[in-house]
Enzyme design. Structure first.
Site, PDB file in Angstrom:
ATOM      1  N   LYS A 278       0.844  -1.213   0.000  1.00 53.10           N
ATOM      2  CA  LYS A 278       0.000   0.000   0.000  1.00 53.10           C
ATOM      3  C   LYS A 278       0.877   1.260   0.000  1.00 53.10           C
ATOM      4  O   LYS A 278       0.709   2.141  -0.826  1.00 53.10           O
ATOM      5  CB  LYS A 278      -0.936   0.004   1.230  1.00 53.10           C
ATOM      6  CG  LYS A 278      -1.867  -1.198   1.312  1.00 53.10           C
ATOM      7  CD  LYS A 278      -2.796  -1.121   2.480  1.00 53.10           C
ATOM      8  CE  LYS A 278      -2.131  -1.209   3.835  1.00 53.10           C
ATOM      9  NZ  LYS A 278      -1.465  -2.512   4.127  1.00 53.10           N
TER      10      LYS A 278
ATOM     11  N   ARG B 275     -10.351   0.278   7.999  1.00 49.46           N
ATOM     12  CA  ARG B 275      -9.893  -1.061   8.391  1.00 49.46           C
ATOM     13  C   ARG B 275     -10.978  -1.851   9.091  1.00 49.46           C
ATOM     14  O   ARG B 275     -10.759  -3.018   9.429  1.00 49.46           O
ATOM     15  CB  ARG B 275      -8.718  -0.907   9.357  1.00 49.46           C
ATOM     16  CG  ARG B 275      -7.368  -1.076   8.715  1.00 49.46           C
ATOM     17  CD  ARG B 275      -6.326  -0.778   9.762  1.00 49.46           C
ATOM     18  NE  ARG B 275      -5.165  -1.572   9.598  1.00 49.46           N
ATOM     19  CZ  ARG B 275      -4.037  -1.099   9.058  1.00 49.46           C
ATOM     20  NH1 ARG B 275      -3.965   0.132   8.639  1.00 49.46           N
ATOM     21  NH2 ARG B 275      -2.998  -1.873   8.978  1.00 49.46           N
TER      22      ARG B 275
ATOM     23  N   ARG C 250      11.805  -5.430   5.133  1.00 50.01           N
ATOM     24  CA  ARG C 250      11.482  -4.000   4.968  1.00 50.01           C
ATOM     25  C   ARG C 250      12.293  -3.119   5.920  1.00 50.01           C
ATOM     26  O   ARG C 250      12.437  -3.416   7.090  1.00 50.01           O
ATOM     27  CB  ARG C 250      10.002  -3.760   5.240  1.00 50.01           C
ATOM     28  CG  ARG C 250       9.658  -2.272   5.318  1.00 50.01           C
ATOM     29  CD  ARG C 250       8.203  -1.986   5.306  1.00 50.01           C
ATOM     30  NE  ARG C 250       7.504  -2.565   6.431  1.00 50.01           N
ATOM     31  CZ  ARG C 250       6.189  -2.540   6.567  1.00 50.01           C
ATOM     32  NH1 ARG C 250       5.456  -1.991   5.634  1.00 50.01           N
ATOM     33  NH2 ARG C 250       5.619  -3.091   7.608  1.00 50.01           N
TER      34      ARG C 250
ATOM     35  N   ARG D  69      10.532  -1.392  11.737  1.00 51.15           N
ATOM     36  CA  ARG D  69       9.419  -1.045  12.620  1.00 51.15           C
ATOM     37  C   ARG D  69       9.254  -2.059  13.752  1.00 51.15           C
ATOM     38  O   ARG D  69       9.447  -3.243  13.542  1.00 51.15           O
ATOM     39  CB  ARG D  69       8.121  -0.984  11.795  1.00 51.15           C
ATOM     40  CG  ARG D  69       7.933   0.333  11.094  1.00 51.15           C
ATOM     41  CD  ARG D  69       6.856   0.331  10.048  1.00 51.15           C
ATOM     42  NE  ARG D  69       5.629  -0.374  10.383  1.00 51.15           N
ATOM     43  CZ  ARG D  69       4.570  -0.431   9.586  1.00 51.15           C
ATOM     44  NH1 ARG D  69       4.591   0.193   8.413  1.00 51.15           N
ATOM     45  NH2 ARG D  69       3.487  -1.092   9.925  1.00 51.15           N
TER      46      ARG D  69
ATOM     47  N   ARG E  73      -0.966  -9.229  13.501  1.00 49.84           N
ATOM     48  CA  ARG E  73      -1.501  -8.239  12.544  1.00 49.84           C
ATOM     49  C   ARG E  73      -2.236  -8.938  11.402  1.00 49.84           C
ATOM     50  O   ARG E  73      -3.275  -8.470  10.942  1.00 49.84           O
ATOM     51  CB  ARG E  73      -0.360  -7.377  11.975  1.00 49.84           C
ATOM     52  CG  ARG E  73       0.100  -6.302  12.945  1.00 49.84           C
ATOM     53  CD  ARG E  73       1.445  -5.722  12.529  1.00 49.84           C
ATOM     54  NE  ARG E  73       1.429  -5.020  11.266  1.00 49.84           N
ATOM     55  CZ  ARG E  73       2.526  -4.762  10.546  1.00 49.84           C
ATOM     56  NH1 ARG E  73       3.709  -5.152  10.968  1.00 49.84           N
ATOM     57  NH2 ARG E  73       2.423  -4.124   9.403  1.00 49.84           N
TER      58      ARG E  73
END
Ligand code: AP5
Length: 245
Positions: free
Chosen positions: A39, A114, A151, A184, A195
């Site tokens: 996203k 969400r 990431r 993160r 998640r």
């Protein structure tokens, strides 16, 4: 004959009027998809092409966490567990953001809505005033884990890279702003599992919601290479005629 010409003229005026109204109503693009589906990666270039801002609720929360605001402290307690921040908190923050002058021509939403409650609140807010495009990035959980574990994100501008698929020139510095790159807190394996669970349970039902309520949902296969996905996202956001560079 004269009457027929009159009708054709009237029809032309109506069609032209509708096209003008369409061109001037703000465009809202919702980028949906599980954690790590891309996203943020695609919202950025899409925002440059459409000349409308990219709004990520996750980035807004992380900014508040960095500044140690009360909102940031509250959000952190949910985010670090892999849970969603309560709807009323998200809605207050998001609605304040889309009232800003830079959102007049539209905006790209990344990570919002969400939950069904968030989607209904947004519908209520933008109904009849905006054009809507909902793009769903589809990808398997196993690919997501690989993407998220590689990431790294920029502390200053939030741009993200991938150690294998999209490596920064310098492993610790952002290519765009030279900010520091970091992993993160919620990208740790155990939080990521939670998640994904929360995504399937609470956000997954939005696919059926948008299919049913508005018919504006478009699916994109997000497992393909970045450039191909971006092209599909641009087309899905109904801007396929814009040149890609
Ligand atoms: P948020 O920050 O929104 O995280 P997320 O939705 O879990 O999504 P991510 O940012 O992890 O992934 P992404 O889809 O943007 O993927 P990316 O482009 O980085 O939310 C964080 C938390 O905040 C939530 O868990 C929740 O607690 C809270 N929150 C936020 N919004 C909320 C809301 N509305 N309500 C309640 N709570 C909320 O890509 C991932 C990696 O893959 C990158 O390294 C990238 O380079 C790479 N990559 C991308 N595409 C490709 C490709 N095609 N090929 C190869 N690599 C690729």
């Amino acid at each position: 004959m004269r009457r027929l010409i009159g009708w054709i003229f009237m029809l032309g005026v109506i069609v032209a009027g509708e096209l003008r109204a369409d061109e001037t109503s703000p465009l809202v693009v919702i980028l949906m998809g599980p954690p790590g589906s891309g996203k943020g990666t695609h919202a950025l270039p899409l925002s440059e092409r459409l000349q409308i801002p990219h709004i990520s609720t996750g980035d807004l929360f992380r900014d508040n966490i960095r500044k140690e605001t009360p909102l940031g402290k509250l959000a952190k307690s949910y985010m670090n567990q892999g849970n969603l921040v309560p709807d009323e908190v998200v809605l207050g923050m998001l609605f304040a953001r889309i009232e800003q002058p830079d959102c007049k021509k539209g905006y790209i939403l990344d990570g919002f809505p969400r939950t069904i409650a968030q989607a209904k609140a947004l519908d209520e807010k933008i109904r009849k005033t905006c054009q809507l495009a909902v793009v769903n990035l589809q990808i398997s959980d196993s690919l997501l884990i690989e993407r998220i574990s590689g990431r790294v994100s920029c502390k200053s501008c939030a741009r993200c890279f991938h150690t294998k698929y999209n490596p920064p020139k310098n492993p610790s510095k952002c290519d765009s702003c030279e900010g520091t790159l970091y992993q993160r807190d919620d990208d740790k394996a155990e939080v990521l599992t939670k998640r994904l669970e929360v995504y399937h349970e609470q956000t997954g039902p939005l696919v059926a919601y948008y299919q049913k309520t508005s018919g504006v949902l478009r699916e994109v296969d997000a497992s393909q290479p970045k450039e191909i996905v971006l092209q599909a996202v641009v087309e899905a956001a109904n801007v396929g005629t814009l040149a890609l560079n």
